[in-house]
Design a protein around this motif. Structure first.
Motif, PDB file in Angstrom:
ATOM      1  N   ILE A   1      28.091 -19.642  82.727  1.00 28.61           N
ATOM      2  CA  ILE A   1      28.069 -20.658  81.858  1.00 28.61           C
ATOM      3  C   ILE A   1      28.147 -22.014  82.313  1.00 28.61           C
TER       4      ILE A   1
ATOM      5  N   ASP B   1      23.982 -26.611  75.510  1.00 26.62           N
ATOM      6  CA  ASP B   1      24.336 -25.506  75.783  1.00 26.62           C
ATOM      7  C   ASP B   1      23.143 -24.670  74.981  1.00 26.62           C
ATOM      8  N   THR B   2      22.606 -23.818  75.435  1.00 24.21           N
ATOM      9  CA  THR B   2      21.724 -22.981  74.488  1.00 24.21           C
ATOM     10  C   THR B   2      21.909 -21.649  74.794  1.00 24.21           C
ATOM     11  N   THR B   3      22.203 -20.639  73.819  1.00 22.72           N
ATOM     12  CA  THR B   3      22.684 -19.291  73.939  1.00 22.72           C
ATOM     13  C   THR B   3      21.615 -18.332  72.953  1.00 22.72           C
TER      14      THR B   3
ATOM     15  N   ASN C   1      19.593 -22.360  84.249  1.00 19.03           N
ATOM     16  CA  ASN C   1      19.204 -21.183  83.503  1.00 19.03           C
ATOM     17  C   ASN C   1      19.666 -20.079  83.770  1.00 19.03           C
TER      18      ASN C   1
ATOM     19  N   GLU D   1      20.906 -14.922  77.293  1.00 16.61           N
ATOM     20  CA  GLU D   1      20.276 -15.991  78.033  1.00 16.61           C
ATOM     21  C   GLU D   1      21.209 -17.245  77.888  1.00 16.61           C
ATOM     22  N   PHE D   2      21.357 -17.909  78.679  1.00 16.68           N
ATOM     23  CA  PHE D   2      22.378 -19.111  78.553  1.00 16.68           C
ATOM     24  C   PHE D   2      21.637 -20.232  79.548  1.00 16.68           C
ATOM     25  N   ASN D   3      21.334 -21.531  78.833  1.00 16.90           N
ATOM     26  CA  ASN D   3      20.989 -22.461  79.451  1.00 16.90           C
ATOM     27  C   ASN D   3      21.688 -23.866  79.310  1.00 16.90           C
ATOM     28  N   TYR D   4      22.089 -24.644  80.171  1.00 16.39           N
ATOM     29  CA  TYR D   4      22.699 -25.828  79.978  1.00 16.39           C
ATOM     30  C   TYR D   4      22.109 -26.826  80.855  1.00 16.39           C
TER      31      TYR D   4
END
Length: 264
Positions: A130, A192-194, A142, A165-168
């Protein structure tokens, strides 16, 4: 230190905003820390603008269902039972949920989530990164991971596999006005996109799935580990597919907006 779970943060600034950098030393979780939040539901969307020298004003957003002074604890996960393997930090939201983390080689990982009386998600065999420290404007990553889940919800299977899936991305910096009117400068915006999803077969010939997507806009300042303001869009989707009749049932929840404010 007073904190509020209302995704909005601000600093009083003179002139142009300087860029801050989030480092492992200054902004990572540490056992023994604690903070309190004021959390709100909102009836509409909040500013999402990104880029250099931005202005974010959260003082005019309509809020409802305020939950003041919600204490958040950062406990030593190594002393707890039933936690995901190799977890070192437990971020405890009392009576709500607990997130488990570990940090290794300059990367902080999510190892699992405890909710509704069970270890809801376990990523310990494939931890989900993360934060890859340090973070400054323009950086991002990503990541994806797989794990297992356990559920006490009668509408879901009791256990199975889960994909995460975690994107920041460090998407902006500027000046922010908090819900209470406090103004902050030199604010760093991290998005942050989870996405998590599970799939199962409730009965022969039927495939089912559930997905939860959360986009969190987090606003950081120097000298405070947790975001001053956090604003979240949460969307849930579900489907059921009948292989015999080739019929699809699809459900999508209206987005829920959550705001949190944490003031130093």
């Amino acid at each position: 230190m007073k904190k509020i779970t209302l995704s909005i943060f601000s600093l009083l600034t003179l002139g142009l905003n300087a860029q801050i950098t989030l480092t492992q030393a200054s902004h990572n979780f540490i056992v023994g820390d604690s903070y309190s939040l004021v959390k709100y539901d909102t009836t509409g969307s909040a500013p999402r603008n990104t880029g250099a020298n931005q202005t974010w004003n959260f003082s005019t957003i309509a809020t409802i269902n305020a939950t003041p002074n919600e204490l958040v604890l950062l406990n030593d996960a190594t002393t707890m039972s039933g936690v995901p393997a190799n977890s070192t930090i437990a971020q405890v939201f009392p009576a709500v949920s607990t997130n488990f983390y570990k940090t290794s080689g300059g990367i902080t990982y999510l190892t699992g989530v405890y909710q509704d009386g069970v270890l809801n998600a376990d990523f310990s065999s494939d931890p989900l990164p993360i934060r890859n420290w340090d973070l400054s404007f323009g950086e991002g990553n990503n990541y994806s991971s797989t794990g297992t889940f356990t559920s006490s919800n009668p509408n879901l299977p009791s256990n199975g596999n889960i994909d995460g899936e975690f994107n920041y991305g460090v998407a902006g910096y500027g000046t922010l006005t908090a819900p209470d009117g406090t103004v902050y400068s030199n604010v760093l915006q991290v998005i942050d996109t989870t996405n998590v999803s599970i799939a199962w077969v409730p009965q022969p010939g039927i495939d089912a799935g559930l997905g939860i997507s959360t986009i969190s806009y987090k606003y950081y300042i120097a000298g405070q580990k947790q975001p001053v303001v956090t604003y979240e869009d949460i969307m849930q989707t579900a489907y059921a597919f009948n292989n015999m009749t080739v019929q699809m049932i699809y459900w999508e929840q209206t987005p829920a907006y959550k705001l949190a404010y944490s003031e130093a």
